[in-house]
Design an enzyme around this catalytic site. Sequence first.
Site, PDB file in Angstrom:
ATOM      1  N   ARG A   1       0.980  -1.406   0.003  1.00  0.00           N
ATOM      2  CA  ARG A   1       0.008  -0.183  -0.076  1.00  0.00           C
ATOM      3  C   ARG A   1       0.934   1.274   0.008  1.00  0.00           C
ATOM      4  NH1 ARG A   1      -5.768  -1.597   2.591  1.00  0.00           N
ATOM      5  NH2 ARG A   1      -6.484  -2.050   0.754  1.00  0.00           N
TER       6      ARG A   1
ATOM      7  N   SER B   1      -9.019  -1.955  -2.591  1.00  0.00           N
ATOM      8  CA  SER B   1      -9.705  -0.574  -2.674  1.00  0.00           C
ATOM      9  C   SER B   1     -10.607  -0.301  -3.403  1.00  0.00           C
ATOM     10  CB  SER B   1      -8.816   0.632  -2.462  1.00  0.00           C
ATOM     11  OG  SER B   1      -7.912   0.451  -1.480  1.00  0.00           O
TER      12      SER B   1
ATOM     13  N   ASP C   1      -4.568  -0.806  -6.864  1.00  0.00           N
ATOM     14  CA  ASP C   1      -5.237  -1.104  -5.771  1.00  0.00           C
ATOM     15  C   ASP C   1      -6.569  -1.818  -5.813  1.00  0.00           C
ATOM     16  OD1 ASP C   1      -5.844  -1.957  -3.109  1.00  0.00           O
ATOM     17  OD2 ASP C   1      -5.358  -0.300  -2.078  1.00  0.00           O
TER      18      ASP C   1
ATOM     19  N   GLN D   1      -1.370   2.869  -5.475  1.00  0.00           N
ATOM     20  CA  GLN D   1      -2.734   3.166  -5.243  1.00  0.00           C
ATOM     21  C   GLN D   1      -3.510   2.887  -6.626  1.00  0.00           C
ATOM     22  OE1 GLN D   1      -3.451   6.825  -3.373  1.00  0.00           O
ATOM     23  NE2 GLN D   1      -2.361   6.177  -1.584  1.00  0.00           N
TER      24      GLN D   1
HETATM   25  P1  NAD Z   1      -9.415  -4.370   5.874  1.00  0.00           P
HETATM   26  O1  NAD Z   1     -10.450  -4.906   4.713  1.00  0.00           O
HETATM   27  O2  NAD Z   1      -8.368  -5.304   6.059  1.00  0.00           O
HETATM   28  O3  NAD Z   1     -10.435  -4.169   7.118  1.00  0.00           O
HETATM   29  C1  NAD Z   1     -11.536  -3.619   7.205  1.00  0.00           C
HETATM   30  C2  NAD Z   1     -11.597  -2.864   8.493  1.00  0.00           C
HETATM   31  O4  NAD Z   1     -12.083  -3.708   9.501  1.00  0.00           O
HETATM   32  C3  NAD Z   1     -10.265  -1.928   8.827  1.00  0.00           C
HETATM   33  O5  NAD Z   1     -10.479  -0.761   9.118  1.00  0.00           O
HETATM   34  C4  NAD Z   1      -9.825  -2.765  10.265  1.00  0.00           C
HETATM   35  O6  NAD Z   1      -9.067  -1.936  11.029  1.00  0.00           O
HETATM   36  C5  NAD Z   1     -11.103  -3.275  10.660  1.00  0.00           C
HETATM   37  N1  NAD Z   1     -10.912  -3.930  11.730  1.00  0.00           N
HETATM   38  C6  NAD Z   1     -10.271  -5.395  11.715  1.00  0.00           C
HETATM   39  N2  NAD Z   1     -10.650  -5.852  12.904  1.00  0.00           N
HETATM   40  C7  NAD Z   1     -11.508  -5.341  13.641  1.00  0.00           C
HETATM   41  C8  NAD Z   1     -12.226  -5.616  14.902  1.00  0.00           C
HETATM   42  N3  NAD Z   1     -11.822  -6.708  15.742  1.00  0.00           N
HETATM   43  N4  NAD Z   1     -13.353  -4.767  15.212  1.00  0.00           N
HETATM   44  C9  NAD Z   1     -13.457  -3.681  14.495  1.00  0.00           C
HETATM   45  N5  NAD Z   1     -13.002  -3.316  13.222  1.00  0.00           N
HETATM   46  C10 NAD Z   1     -12.160  -4.227  12.972  1.00  0.00           C
HETATM   47  O7  NAD Z   1      -9.111  -2.772   5.727  1.00  0.00           O
HETATM   48  P2  NAD Z   1      -8.778  -1.907   4.590  1.00  0.00           P
HETATM   49  O8  NAD Z   1     -10.314  -1.276   4.169  1.00  0.00           O
HETATM   50  O9  NAD Z   1      -8.030  -2.619   3.443  1.00  0.00           O
HETATM   51  O10 NAD Z   1      -8.071  -0.620   5.076  1.00  0.00           O
HETATM   52  C11 NAD Z   1      -7.064  -0.620   6.121  1.00  0.00           C
HETATM   53  C12 NAD Z   1      -6.443   0.826   6.192  1.00  0.00           C
HETATM   54  O11 NAD Z   1      -5.636   0.865   5.081  1.00  0.00           O
HETATM   55  C13 NAD Z   1      -7.334   1.913   6.154  1.00  0.00           C
HETATM   56  O12 NAD Z   1      -6.681   2.848   6.981  1.00  0.00           O
HETATM   57  C14 NAD Z   1      -7.323   2.381   4.744  1.00  0.00           C
HETATM   58  O13 NAD Z   1      -7.652   4.006   4.675  1.00  0.00           O
HETATM   59  C15 NAD Z   1      -5.862   2.281   4.450  1.00  0.00           C
HETATM   60  N6  NAD Z   1      -5.527   2.083   2.771  1.00  0.00           N
HETATM   61  C16 NAD Z   1      -4.364   2.642   2.569  1.00  0.00           C
HETATM   62  C17 NAD Z   1      -3.963   2.494   1.144  1.00  0.00           C
HETATM   63  C18 NAD Z   1      -2.955   2.995   0.395  1.00  0.00           C
HETATM   64  O14 NAD Z   1      -2.069   3.645   0.990  1.00  0.00           O
HETATM   65  N7  NAD Z   1      -2.501   2.942  -0.795  1.00  0.00           N
HETATM   66  C19 NAD Z   1      -5.125   1.890   0.103  1.00  0.00           C
HETATM   67  C20 NAD Z   1      -6.189   1.324   0.705  1.00  0.00           C
HETATM   68  C21 NAD Z   1      -6.627   1.509   1.962  1.00  0.00           C
END
Ligand code: NAD
Length: 377
Positions: A119, A130, A127, A124
């Site tokens: 990430r 996302s 991705d 991005q």
């Molecule tokens: P994910 O799909 O792995 O998980 C979904 C959400 O579930 C996450 O926010 C996680 O913290 C939450 N979660 C896990 N266990 C939990 C629990 N026990 N109780 C409540 N919530 C829980 O996550 P994601 O959607 O891929 O996103 C993770 C992070 O990465 C976010 O901050 C997102 O903004 C970031 N992100 C960054 C990039 C990048 O930099 N290119 C791209 C996509 C996402």
Amino acid sequence: MKIAIPGEVAADEPRVAATPDTVKKMVGLGAEVALEPGAGVKSGVLDTDYQAAGATVAKNAVEQADVVLKVRRPTEVEVGTYKKGALVVAIMDPYGNDAALTAMAQAGVTAFAMELLPRITRAQVMDVLSSQANLAGYRAVIDAAAEFGRALPMMMTAAGTVPATKVFIMGAGVAGLQAIATARRLGAIVTATDVRPAAKEQVESLGAKFIAVEDEEFKQAETAGGYAKEMSKEYQAKQADLVAEHIKKQDIVITTALIPGRPAPRLISADMVKSMRPGSVIVDLAVERGGNVELVKPGGVAEVNGVKIIGHLNVPGRLAATASSLYAKNLYAFVEILVDKKAKTLAVNWTDEIIKATVLTRDGAVVHPNFKPKSAA
Ligand code: NAD
């Protein structure tokens, strides 16, 4: 340089790995692009649309291909029809699927798993997690609204006032944040929870209220990669108490919580489901990874004491045309880094951080450090 896009063999997979727009761009890179007949039809794209963009359509499209673009990991039968050494790019679902990875290695293809992209800013645009999770979050609200027997916004009518629906989003990553935004647009009163502190500000910036056990463990819950850690038993118990109290008063709950490489955390027990009012709706977007909700029925809608639990599989596929167009753009951006644009040939830089993170199999072996067979590790 020949690029092929086969149709997806899984009956429940309506997405496709290229659109006429990305075909045009791949032709611009110097590629000959071939699709299997009907590859895009479930996403609303006809063979003639691809042909107009410069592709050929042929049953044996994959046989001579140097690059095969797919949505899902190819089956052993499929991969047997690919050329040795072909680069295969897809959502490979590598965790717990060792035999399938070995089959790809033995078929001699070089497989790239798009969900393993680092990430970093440069990745991005590629991705897929996302792009697809964002659509799943949107669709979860639409599915919940369709099953819910009440209106979401507050309405003041001559016949009386309809109260706004209360929506609770569990997990505020990409899918959860889009679910919050969608539910807010429909006029719901939205609360959300997560274990990562960074989520708090994001939730609040979308106009929802953040609810969580904000103890010392919560402050450390985010990994360097930005994902959640698996929480301790003690934290889980505190979280369950908080959720049990809150959920009773909610009309719609959407769960999106995931931990990379682990089963989804169980957040809603059968007792919590039963504590909700009849007519309430729960959507479990984590169902393919074991589910956040006890009693969820994978691929269907379960009903418990009048509470509906929606467990649709492949939720991005429920918006196939949009999901395909974004997925195809993600893949095109990845293909661009496989190519020497001047020479118009494939030129994979095996030391590129994006390549290193995603390559699963190469030269007849599973090469990714996280998935290498134990004896070879
Ligand atoms: P994910 O799909 O792995 O998980 C979904 C959400 O579930 C996450 O926010 C996680 O913290 C939450 N979660 C896990 N266990 C939990 C629990 N026990 N109780 C409540 N919530 C829980 O996550 P994601 O959607 O891929 O996103 C993770 C992070 O990465 C976010 O901050 C997102 O903004 C970031 N992100 C960054 C990039 C990048 O930099 N290119 C791209 C996509 C996402």
